[in-house]
Write a protein that holds these residues in place. Sequence first.
Motif, PDB file in Angstrom:
ATOM      1  N   THR A   1      49.047  43.353  53.298  1.00  0.00           N
ATOM      2  CA  THR A   1      50.491  43.595  53.303  1.00  0.00           C
ATOM      3  C   THR A   1      51.096  43.293  51.943  1.00  0.00           C
ATOM      4  OG1 THR A   1      50.897  41.338  54.096  1.00  0.00           O
ATOM      5  CG2 THR A   1      50.694  43.088  55.753  1.00  0.00           C
ATOM      6  N   SER A   2      50.508  42.354  51.212  1.00  0.00           N
ATOM      7  CA  SER A   2      50.983  42.016  49.870  1.00  0.00           C
ATOM      8  C   SER A   2      49.854  41.345  49.104  1.00  0.00           C
ATOM      9  CB  SER A   2      52.214  41.096  49.918  1.00  0.00           C
ATOM     10  OG  SER A   2      51.851  39.816  50.401  1.00  0.00           O
ATOM     11  N   ILE A   3      50.032  41.304  47.783  1.00  0.00           N
ATOM     12  CA  ILE A   3      49.055  40.671  46.897  1.00  0.00           C
ATOM     13  C   ILE A   3      49.776  39.637  46.049  1.00  0.00           C
ATOM     14  CG2 ILE A   3      47.496  41.031  44.933  1.00  0.00           C
ATOM     15  CD1 ILE A   3      47.073  43.895  45.980  1.00  0.00           C
ATOM     16  N   GLY A   4      49.255  38.407  46.032  1.00  0.00           N
ATOM     17  CA  GLY A   4      49.770  37.361  45.167  1.00  0.00           C
ATOM     18  C   GLY A   4      48.769  37.077  44.065  1.00  0.00           C
ATOM     19  N   LEU A   5      49.263  36.880  42.864  1.00  0.00           N
ATOM     20  CA  LEU A   5      48.405  36.678  41.692  1.00  0.00           C
ATOM     21  C   LEU A   5      48.713  35.318  41.079  1.00  0.00           C
ATOM     22  CD1 LEU A   5      48.861  40.264  40.194  1.00  0.00           C
ATOM     23  CD2 LEU A   5      46.867  39.413  41.471  1.00  0.00           C
ATOM     24  N   ASN A   6      47.821  34.354  41.299  1.00  0.00           N
ATOM     25  CA  ASN A   6      47.995  32.998  40.784  1.00  0.00           C
ATOM     26  C   ASN A   6      47.135  32.804  39.544  1.00  0.00           C
ATOM     27  OD1 ASN A   6      49.634  32.435  42.958  1.00  0.00           O
ATOM     28  ND2 ASN A   6      48.114  31.225  44.069  1.00  0.00           N
ATOM     29  N   ILE A   7      47.734  32.911  38.359  1.00  0.00           N
ATOM     30  CA  ILE A   7      46.975  32.594  37.154  1.00  0.00           C
ATOM     31  C   ILE A   7      46.543  31.132  37.234  1.00  0.00           C
ATOM     32  CG2 ILE A   7      47.101  32.361  34.656  1.00  0.00           C
ATOM     33  CD1 ILE A   7      48.908  34.779  34.580  1.00  0.00           C
ATOM     34  N   GLU A   8      45.260  30.889  36.966  1.00  0.00           N
ATOM     35  CA  GLU A   8      44.681  29.561  37.184  1.00  0.00           C
ATOM     36  C   GLU A   8      45.497  28.483  36.485  1.00  0.00           C
ATOM     37  OE1 GLU A   8      40.573  27.011  36.527  1.00  0.00           O
ATOM     38  OE2 GLU A   8      40.515  29.191  36.253  1.00  0.00           O
ATOM     39  N   GLU A   9      45.668  27.347  37.197  1.00  0.00           N
ATOM     40  CA  GLU A   9      46.493  26.248  36.725  1.00  0.00           C
ATOM     41  C   GLU A   9      45.697  24.951  36.657  1.00  0.00           C
ATOM     42  OE1 GLU A   9      49.881  26.003  39.425  1.00  0.00           O
ATOM     43  OE2 GLU A   9      49.431  28.053  40.025  1.00  0.00           O
ATOM     44  N   LEU A  10      46.162  24.018  35.835  1.00  0.00           N
ATOM     45  CA  LEU A  10      45.665  22.651  35.864  1.00  0.00           C
ATOM     46  C   LEU A  10      46.422  21.906  36.956  1.00  0.00           C
ATOM     47  CD1 LEU A  10      45.383  21.578  32.103  1.00  0.00           C
ATOM     48  CD2 LEU A  10      43.531  22.216  33.649  1.00  0.00           C
TER      49      LEU A  10
ATOM     50  N   TRP B   1      50.042  40.878  32.617  1.00  0.00           N
ATOM     51  CA  TRP B   1      51.229  41.330  33.346  1.00  0.00           C
ATOM     52  C   TRP B   1      51.631  42.743  32.944  1.00  0.00           C
ATOM     53  CZ3 TRP B   1      51.624  39.008  37.550  1.00  0.00           C
ATOM     54  CH2 TRP B   1      51.494  37.628  37.676  1.00  0.00           C
ATOM     55  N   GLU B   2      51.434  43.095  31.681  1.00  0.00           N
ATOM     56  CA  GLU B   2      51.716  44.473  31.277  1.00  0.00           C
ATOM     57  C   GLU B   2      50.826  45.448  32.039  1.00  0.00           C
ATOM     58  OE1 GLU B   2      53.159  43.633  26.644  1.00  0.00           O
ATOM     59  OE2 GLU B   2      51.069  44.228  27.083  1.00  0.00           O
ATOM     60  N   ALA B   3      49.551  45.091  32.201  1.00  0.00           N
ATOM     61  CA  ALA B   3      48.633  45.944  32.948  1.00  0.00           C
ATOM     62  C   ALA B   3      49.000  45.990  34.429  1.00  0.00           C
ATOM     63  CB  ALA B   3      47.192  45.452  32.771  1.00  0.00           C
ATOM     64  N   VAL B   4      49.499  44.871  34.957  1.00  0.00           N
ATOM     65  CA  VAL B   4      49.922  44.841  36.364  1.00  0.00           C
ATOM     66  C   VAL B   4      51.132  45.751  36.573  1.00  0.00           C
ATOM     67  CG1 VAL B   4      50.884  43.383  38.192  1.00  0.00           C
ATOM     68  CG2 VAL B   4      48.970  42.548  36.804  1.00  0.00           C
ATOM     69  N   PHE B   5      52.109  45.669  35.665  1.00  0.00           N
ATOM     70  CA  PHE B   5      53.270  46.558  35.767  1.00  0.00           C
ATOM     71  C   PHE B   5      52.845  48.029  35.701  1.00  0.00           C
ATOM     72  CE2 PHE B   5      56.023  42.914  34.474  1.00  0.00           C
ATOM     73  CZ  PHE B   5      56.984  43.048  35.461  1.00  0.00           C
ATOM     74  N   ALA B   6      51.948  48.356  34.775  1.00  0.00           N
ATOM     75  CA  ALA B   6      51.501  49.744  34.637  1.00  0.00           C
ATOM     76  C   ALA B   6      50.771  50.204  35.896  1.00  0.00           C
ATOM     77  CB  ALA B   6      50.590  49.878  33.413  1.00  0.00           C
ATOM     78  N   TRP B   7      49.923  49.344  36.451  1.00  0.00           N
ATOM     79  CA  TRP B   7      49.200  49.690  37.686  1.00  0.00           C
ATOM     80  C   TRP B   7      50.192  49.890  38.826  1.00  0.00           C
ATOM     81  CZ3 TRP B   7      48.635  47.991  42.646  1.00  0.00           C
ATOM     82  CH2 TRP B   7      47.526  48.431  43.351  1.00  0.00           C
ATOM     83  N   SER B   8      51.158  48.993  38.917  1.00  0.00           N
ATOM     84  CA  SER B   8      52.130  49.054  40.008  1.00  0.00           C
ATOM     85  C   SER B   8      52.948  50.330  39.952  1.00  0.00           C
ATOM     86  CB  SER B   8      53.042  47.833  39.956  1.00  0.00           C
ATOM     87  OG  SER B   8      54.003  47.863  40.991  1.00  0.00           O
ATOM     88  N   ALA B   9      53.237  50.811  38.749  1.00  0.00           N
ATOM     89  CA  ALA B   9      54.022  52.043  38.616  1.00  0.00           C
ATOM     90  C   ALA B   9      53.307  53.224  39.252  1.00  0.00           C
ATOM     91  CB  ALA B   9      54.293  52.331  37.144  1.00  0.00           C
ATOM     92  N   ASP B  10      51.991  53.171  39.302  1.00  0.00           N
ATOM     93  CA  ASP B  10      51.203  54.238  39.921  1.00  0.00           C
ATOM     94  C   ASP B  10      50.835  53.943  41.368  1.00  0.00           C
ATOM     95  OD1 ASP B  10      51.189  55.766  37.568  1.00  0.00           O
ATOM     96  OD2 ASP B  10      49.416  54.720  36.807  1.00  0.00           O
ATOM     97  N   HIS B  11      51.213  52.750  41.876  1.00  0.00           N
ATOM     98  CA  HIS B  11      50.871  52.352  43.251  1.00  0.00           C
ATOM     99  C   HIS B  11      52.100  51.681  43.868  1.00  0.00           C
ATOM    100  CE1 HIS B  11      47.067  52.497  40.995  1.00  0.00           C
ATOM    101  NE2 HIS B  11      46.482  52.831  42.142  1.00  0.00           N
ATOM    102  N   ARG B  12      53.176  52.429  43.974  1.00  0.00           N
ATOM    103  CA  ARG B  12      54.449  51.853  44.399  1.00  0.00           C
ATOM    104  C   ARG B  12      54.454  51.387  45.847  1.00  0.00           C
ATOM    105  NH1 ARG B  12      58.313  52.394  40.605  1.00  0.00           N
ATOM    106  NH2 ARG B  12      57.919  53.875  38.901  1.00  0.00           N
ATOM    107  N   ASP B  13      53.455  51.804  46.617  1.00  0.00           N
ATOM    108  CA  ASP B  13      53.389  51.375  48.013  1.00  0.00           C
ATOM    109  C   ASP B  13      52.712  50.012  48.171  1.00  0.00           C
ATOM    110  OD1 ASP B  13      51.010  52.557  47.103  1.00  0.00           O
ATOM    111  OD2 ASP B  13      50.328  52.951  49.153  1.00  0.00           O
ATOM    112  N   VAL B  14      52.203  49.423  47.076  1.00  0.00           N
ATOM    113  CA  VAL B  14      51.512  48.133  47.138  1.00  0.00           C
ATOM    114  C   VAL B  14      52.462  47.038  46.677  1.00  0.00           C
ATOM    115  CG1 VAL B  14      49.547  46.778  46.324  1.00  0.00           C
ATOM    116  CG2 VAL B  14      49.295  49.255  46.697  1.00  0.00           C
ATOM    117  N   GLU B  15      52.699  46.054  47.529  1.00  0.00           N
ATOM    118  CA  GLU B  15      53.591  44.951  47.200  1.00  0.00           C
ATOM    119  C   GLU B  15      52.837  43.892  46.405  1.00  0.00           C
ATOM    120  OE1 GLU B  15      55.715  41.293  49.565  1.00  0.00           O
ATOM    121  OE2 GLU B  15      55.927  43.313  50.440  1.00  0.00           O
ATOM    122  N   ILE B  16      53.328  43.598  45.210  1.00  0.00           N
ATOM    123  CA  ILE B  16      52.778  42.523  44.388  1.00  0.00           C
ATOM    124  C   ILE B  16      53.826  41.430  44.308  1.00  0.00           C
ATOM    125  CG2 ILE B  16      51.873  41.877  42.125  1.00  0.00           C
ATOM    126  CD1 ILE B  16      50.913  44.760  41.812  1.00  0.00           C
TER     127      ILE B  16
END
Length: 392
Positions: A196-205, A224-239
């Motif tokens: 239903t959605s995708i969460g992206l947790n950049i690794e943390e200390l 994040w630039e690549a994520v925005f570009a990917w999302s523009a082509d996959h608007r039905d995927v919630e990030i």
Amino acid sequence: MSTPRLTDSAEAYAAWIAPQASLVVLQPTTLCNLDCSYCYLPFRRRRMEMSVETAQAVAASLAEQQLGHVTEVCWHGGEPLAIGPEKLAALMAPFEELRRAGRVRHSLQTNATLIDHAWCDLFLKHDVAIGVSIDGPADLNAERVDWAGRPAFDRIVTGIGRLVERKIRYSLIAVVGAGIDRAVDLLDFLAGLGPTSIGLNIEELEGVNTSRSQPVPARARAFWEAVFAWSADHRDVEIRELDRLAYYLRTIRDGGRASWEAHRYDPLPTVAANGDVVLLSPELAGIRDERYSDFLAGNILDEPLNEILAGAWRLPYVSEFLDGLTACRETCSFFDFCRGAQAGNRYFENGRFDTTETNYCRTSKQELVQALAGIAQLPAASTSTRSTEDEK
């Protein structure tokens, strides 16, 4: 938001922190069946299990919250499924009247390796919102292994398949480590699982994960630039992260600044298996630090949650956190969106709570905004209407 300068007061706490919890994290067991290399949990080898009496005490506390207030009860761990479906069902039973009344809803975060049809029956019976942790295709998921060092990937995918078979909706969360340079591969794989959605947790200390090298801002911005570009082509995927930024921008654009600035932090109580309660960050549970009395706000078996929260302003780490929020507001140009560095990240990165910027801020919030600004060919400051950063 109007916040007093003297943040060692109950008034300052009330200005920054919500009086009632909208999310309560419960730890049914400390045990985890996996040994992920970046895990922050200190007691994941030990089987300490929550008693039904502890769950009853939490449910009684939530019943005292005002009518109309809905609380998400998130079963976290450890690996919550390591307790077994019968025991978790017994822990959920005290909340059933509240759930049926619409005052409580359940969620659960799992590595999915233990999901079988008995678990699916329980999820459906209690209408549990499921979050699955997986870091991408097999090579990007390689740090998720069991205690014998065997890859968990096939078992995770099998567990997800059982959810799909039973038509149980689920979200995905990926820890972004090696995948930071492979956003397209990561997102293609995750989206292909049908969440239903995708969460992206950049690794943390955080927690006991304190020695691994962290991603630098430049790599985070490229991600994040690549994520925005990917999302523009996959608007039905919630990030999740993109949706949060979009919600902020829509709110401000549509004249909702007053409501946005009136937002207060959830106290985010986390109830450990033994009933101990920590506030502001689940990652603080089980961490020992005498300076902060091990972050203990109380024990749910000794006093109800409303009393624990009412006295929280006296806790040194909570008072420090409020000072840190004030400093963030006064010094950070990203504050308007972010609303201040997270409590756990402040402590684990900087050793205190009254500090401001963290690497988490830079990689997960600031570079997210900078990436959008770069795509739009605008200065990042234009995404915020004042010089002033939200929760995870």
